[in-house]
Design a protein around this motif. Structure first.
Motif, PDB file in Angstrom:
ATOM      1  N   GLY A  46       0.928  -1.371   0.077  1.00 39.63           N
ATOM      2  CA  GLY A  46       0.060  -0.030   0.124  1.00 39.63           C
ATOM      3  C   GLY A  46       0.940   1.393   0.000  1.00 39.63           C
ATOM      4  N   THR A  47       2.295   1.154   0.310  1.00 41.23           N
ATOM      5  CA  THR A  47       2.986   2.334   0.040  1.00 41.23           C
ATOM      6  C   THR A  47       3.891   2.315  -1.385  1.00 41.23           C
ATOM      7  N   ALA A  48       4.127   3.333  -1.849  1.00 41.58           N
ATOM      8  CA  ALA A  48       4.792   3.507  -3.008  1.00 41.58           C
ATOM      9  C   ALA A  48       6.259   3.201  -3.123  1.00 41.58           C
ATOM     10  N   ALA A  49       6.988   3.414  -1.816  1.00 39.20           N
ATOM     11  CA  ALA A  49       8.209   2.936  -1.732  1.00 39.20           C
ATOM     12  C   ALA A  49       8.699   1.749  -2.234  1.00 39.20           C
ATOM     13  N   GLY A  50       9.780   1.628  -3.025  1.00 36.09           N
ATOM     14  CA  GLY A  50      10.449   0.357  -3.296  1.00 36.09           C
ATOM     15  C   GLY A  50       9.758  -0.436  -4.365  1.00 36.09           C
ATOM     16  N   TRP A  51       8.321   0.108  -4.756  1.00 37.43           N
ATOM     17  CA  TRP A  51       7.462  -0.896  -5.631  1.00 37.43           C
ATOM     18  C   TRP A  51       7.763  -0.584  -6.963  1.00 37.43           C
ATOM     19  N   PRO A  52       8.325  -1.661  -7.735  1.00 39.08           N
ATOM     20  CA  PRO A  52       8.076  -1.641  -9.337  1.00 39.08           C
ATOM     21  C   PRO A  52       6.952  -1.847  -9.775  1.00 39.08           C
ATOM     22  N   ILE A  53       6.630  -0.776 -10.926  1.00 39.94           N
ATOM     23  CA  ILE A  53       5.267  -0.650 -11.265  1.00 39.94           C
ATOM     24  C   ILE A  53       5.225  -1.901 -12.299  1.00 39.94           C
ATOM     25  N   GLY A  54       3.958  -2.572 -11.948  1.00 37.29           N
ATOM     26  CA  GLY A  54       3.579  -3.817 -12.861  1.00 37.29           C
ATOM     27  C   GLY A  54       2.816  -3.723 -14.030  1.00 37.29           C
ATOM     28  N   GLY A  55       2.654  -4.423 -14.854  1.00 37.14           N
ATOM     29  CA  GLY A  55       1.791  -4.286 -15.905  1.00 37.14           C
ATOM     30  C   GLY A  55       0.733  -5.655 -15.995  1.00 37.14           C
ATOM     31  N   THR A  56       0.683  -6.383 -17.134  1.00 42.06           N
ATOM     32  CA  THR A  56      -0.196  -7.478 -17.041  1.00 42.06           C
ATOM     33  C   THR A  56       0.493  -8.537 -17.410  1.00 42.06           C
ATOM     34  N   ALA A  57       1.770  -8.781 -17.654  1.00 42.32           N
ATOM     35  CA  ALA A  57       2.580 -10.048 -17.934  1.00 42.32           C
ATOM     36  C   ALA A  57       2.406 -10.991 -17.005  1.00 42.32           C
ATOM     37  N   SER A  58       2.488 -10.796 -15.601  1.00 36.68           N
ATOM     38  CA  SER A  58       2.580 -11.921 -14.704  1.00 36.68           C
ATOM     39  C   SER A  58       1.392 -12.038 -13.848  1.00 36.68           C
ATOM     40  N   LEU A  59       0.347 -11.623 -14.465  1.00 39.52           N
ATOM     41  CA  LEU A  59      -1.201 -11.490 -13.712  1.00 39.52           C
ATOM     42  C   LEU A  59      -1.465 -12.863 -13.164  1.00 39.52           C
ATOM     43  N   GLY A  60      -0.837 -13.715 -13.919  1.00 35.86           N
ATOM     44  CA  GLY A  60      -1.347 -15.297 -13.697  1.00 35.86           C
ATOM     45  C   GLY A  60      -1.275 -15.567 -11.998  1.00 35.86           C
ATOM     46  N   SER A  61      -0.147 -14.842 -11.527  1.00 35.76           N
ATOM     47  CA  SER A  61       0.436 -15.243 -10.267  1.00 35.76           C
ATOM     48  C   SER A  61       0.135 -14.181  -9.391  1.00 35.76           C
ATOM     49  N   GLU A  62      -0.207 -12.917  -9.628  1.00 28.08           N
ATOM     50  CA  GLU A  62      -0.312 -11.600  -8.857  1.00 28.08           C
ATOM     51  C   GLU A  62      -1.812 -11.259  -8.782  1.00 28.08           C
ATOM     52  N   LEU A  63      -2.605 -12.125  -9.571  1.00 24.20           N
ATOM     53  CA  LEU A  63      -3.944 -11.524  -9.334  1.00 24.20           C
ATOM     54  C   LEU A  63      -5.200 -12.614  -8.808  1.00 24.20           C
ATOM     55  N   PHE A  64      -6.136 -12.180  -7.925  1.00 22.22           N
ATOM     56  CA  PHE A  64      -7.000 -12.981  -7.506  1.00 22.22           C
ATOM     57  C   PHE A  64      -8.263 -12.379  -7.734  1.00 22.22           C
ATOM     58  N   VAL A  65      -9.205 -13.056  -8.156  1.00 20.74           N
ATOM     59  CA  VAL A  65     -10.585 -12.431  -8.486  1.00 20.74           C
ATOM     60  C   VAL A  65     -11.486 -12.794  -7.311  1.00 20.74           C
ATOM     61  N   GLU A  66     -11.855 -11.697  -6.630  1.00 19.38           N
ATOM     62  CA  GLU A  66     -12.945 -12.108  -5.403  1.00 19.38           C
ATOM     63  C   GLU A  66     -14.200 -12.353  -5.840  1.00 19.38           C
ATOM     64  N   GLN A  67     -14.968 -11.710  -6.762  1.00 16.74           N
ATOM     65  CA  GLN A  67     -16.071 -11.771  -7.519  1.00 16.74           C
ATOM     66  C   GLN A  67     -15.936 -11.476  -8.938  1.00 16.74           C
ATOM     67  N   GLU A  68     -16.716 -12.150  -9.622  1.00 17.94           N
ATOM     68  CA  GLU A  68     -16.962 -11.782 -10.951  1.00 17.94           C
ATOM     69  C   GLU A  68     -18.452 -12.076 -11.327  1.00 17.94           C
ATOM     70  N   ASP A  69     -18.923 -10.938 -11.910  1.00 22.50           N
ATOM     71  CA  ASP A  69     -20.216 -10.751 -12.314  1.00 22.50           C
ATOM     72  C   ASP A  69     -20.539 -10.425 -13.843  1.00 22.50           C
ATOM     73  N   SER A  70     -21.257 -11.410 -14.558  1.00 17.56           N
ATOM     74  CA  SER A  70     -21.468 -11.034 -15.898  1.00 17.56           C
ATOM     75  C   SER A  70     -22.944 -10.737 -16.201  1.00 17.56           C
ATOM     76  N   ASP A  71     -23.138 -10.025 -17.122  1.00 16.78           N
ATOM     77  CA  ASP A  71     -24.688  -9.819 -17.635  1.00 16.78           C
ATOM     78  C   ASP A  71     -24.689  -9.894 -19.039  1.00 16.78           C
ATOM     79  N   LEU A  72     -25.313 -10.764 -19.693  1.00 15.85           N
ATOM     80  CA  LEU A  72     -25.645 -10.628 -21.193  1.00 15.85           C
ATOM     81  C   LEU A  72     -27.184 -10.562 -21.468  1.00 15.85           C
ATOM     82  N   ARG A  73     -27.478  -9.685 -22.346  1.00 11.70           N
ATOM     83  CA  ARG A  73     -29.134  -9.458 -22.486  1.00 11.70           C
ATOM     84  C   ARG A  73     -29.416  -9.002 -24.015  1.00 11.70           C
ATOM     85  N   LEU A  74     -30.403  -9.529 -24.453  1.00  9.65           N
ATOM     86  CA  LEU A  74     -30.582  -9.407 -25.866  1.00  9.65           C
ATOM     87  C   LEU A  74     -31.456  -7.949 -25.998  1.00  9.65           C
ATOM     88  N   ALA A  75     -31.343  -7.154 -26.532  1.00 13.17           N
ATOM     89  CA  ALA A  75     -32.106  -5.760 -26.600  1.00 13.17           C
ATOM     90  C   ALA A  75     -32.979  -5.732 -27.656  1.00 13.17           C
TER      91      ALA A  75
END
Length: 301
Positions: free
Chosen positions: A82-111
């Motif tokens: 939560g602090t900025a000191a010392g953190w290298p900025i990350g992108g998307t290359a290693s999201l497989g090990s750096e990301l956890f999805v707590e909740q996903e909600d999807s909605d599809l509707r035919l208009a």
């Protein structure tokens, strides 16, 4: 890939076993929720394998260890989350090990205008060691999934354009920047930047954020299916599909894994609302890399 020494690995195995048994999970259950093979969990607890940092991150989230597992990997001098000191900025290359999805909600509707309108919202948590600044998403269509040659020819003559999708994105409820990184006739890969109001807002280790996006595709180009893929460790995924009543929509679903197709544990619930016929579904702790595939037929047209 970071691993522990023997002493630390023994301490990790003891903590892992204690947390797993406290949560009343079998090794097989824990492995499924983490997206690992059951034998690997068994080897880690038995001291035959040293756990990797990625394994520790996922175990920490699934078991809600309160930091007990990750402290084993904490190195002296590391800046506090939560602090900025010392953190290298990350992108998307290693999201497989750096990301956890707590909740996903999807909605599809035919208009009423014949377009499918899709909205996908994810609450993500950074379980890595560097800030995240973007999130990948994609638009993928196939009107003829059983006939690749016909599908290729169709989209060559009738490509899905970015303009017609009216794509949008939000970060924590605010409009945010995005860019297309791959543009094909029936496929778009898009990166959503964590930059609401043109101001970079990284998601630091230990923090969570909500990333939402939406788009639309005409039914002639979309097809009669909708798939959600478990690309990251996920706690809960849910979705709704809404069709006008006059279509007489009937929905079927299945789970696709490396062992083959399997029926859903529970069929989507059907209800009627002012918007039409609504199908809803929820899965808790889905297995990594599984697909949840839904198909529909119209009987009222």
């Amino acid at each position: 890939m970071t691993k522990l020494d023997d002493t630390a690995a023994d301490a990790f195995a003891t903590t892992l076993t204690r947390l797993r048994e406290t949560r009343q999970l079998s090794k097989k259950d824990l492995a499924a929720r983490m997206g690992f093979d059951p034998s690997y969990v068994s080897h880690v607890e038995g001291g035959r394998h040293r756990p990797t940092l990625e394994f520790a991150r996922r175990a920490e989230v699934v078991l809600d260890g309160g930091g007990a597992l990750m402290r084993t990997f904490q190195e002296p001098g590391t800046a506090a989350p939560g602090t900025a000191a010392g953190w290298p900025i990350g992108g998307t290359a290693s999201l497989g090990s750096e990301l956890f999805v707590e909740q996903e909600d999807s909605d599809l509707r035919l208009a009423d205008d014949g377009y499918y309108e899709i909205t996908i919202s994810r609450t993500i948590r950074n379980i890595g060691q560097r800030p995240l600044t973007r999130f990948p998403t994609r638009i993928e269509v196939d009107a003829f999934p059983a006939d690749p040659a016909r599908s290729h020819s169709f989209y060559r003559d009738n490509p899905v354009t970015l303009a017609e999708t009216a794509f949008w994105a939000r970060f924590d409820g605010e409009p945010t920047a995005w860019r297309v990184v791959r543009d094909r006739d029936a496929y778009k890969k898009i990166e959503i930047f964590f930059e609401p109001s043109r101001s970079l807002r990284p998601v630091y280790p230990g923090q969570s954020a909500v990333v939402t996006c939406g788009y639309r595709v005409h039914h002639r180009k979309w097809g009669a299916w909708f798939t959600r893929e478990i690309r990251w460790p996920t706690m809960r995924i849910s979705g709704s599909l809404t069709f006008p009543r006059h279509t007489g929509a009937r929905l079927s679903g299945r789970r696709v894994s490396w062992t083959g197709d399997q029926p859903l544990g529970e069929a989507p619930a059907r209800s009627e609302s002012a918007d039409g016929t609504v199908f809803t579904w929820t899965v808790t702790s889905p297995t990594l890399a599984n697909l949840y595939h839904f198909q529909w037929r119209f009987h009222g047209l």
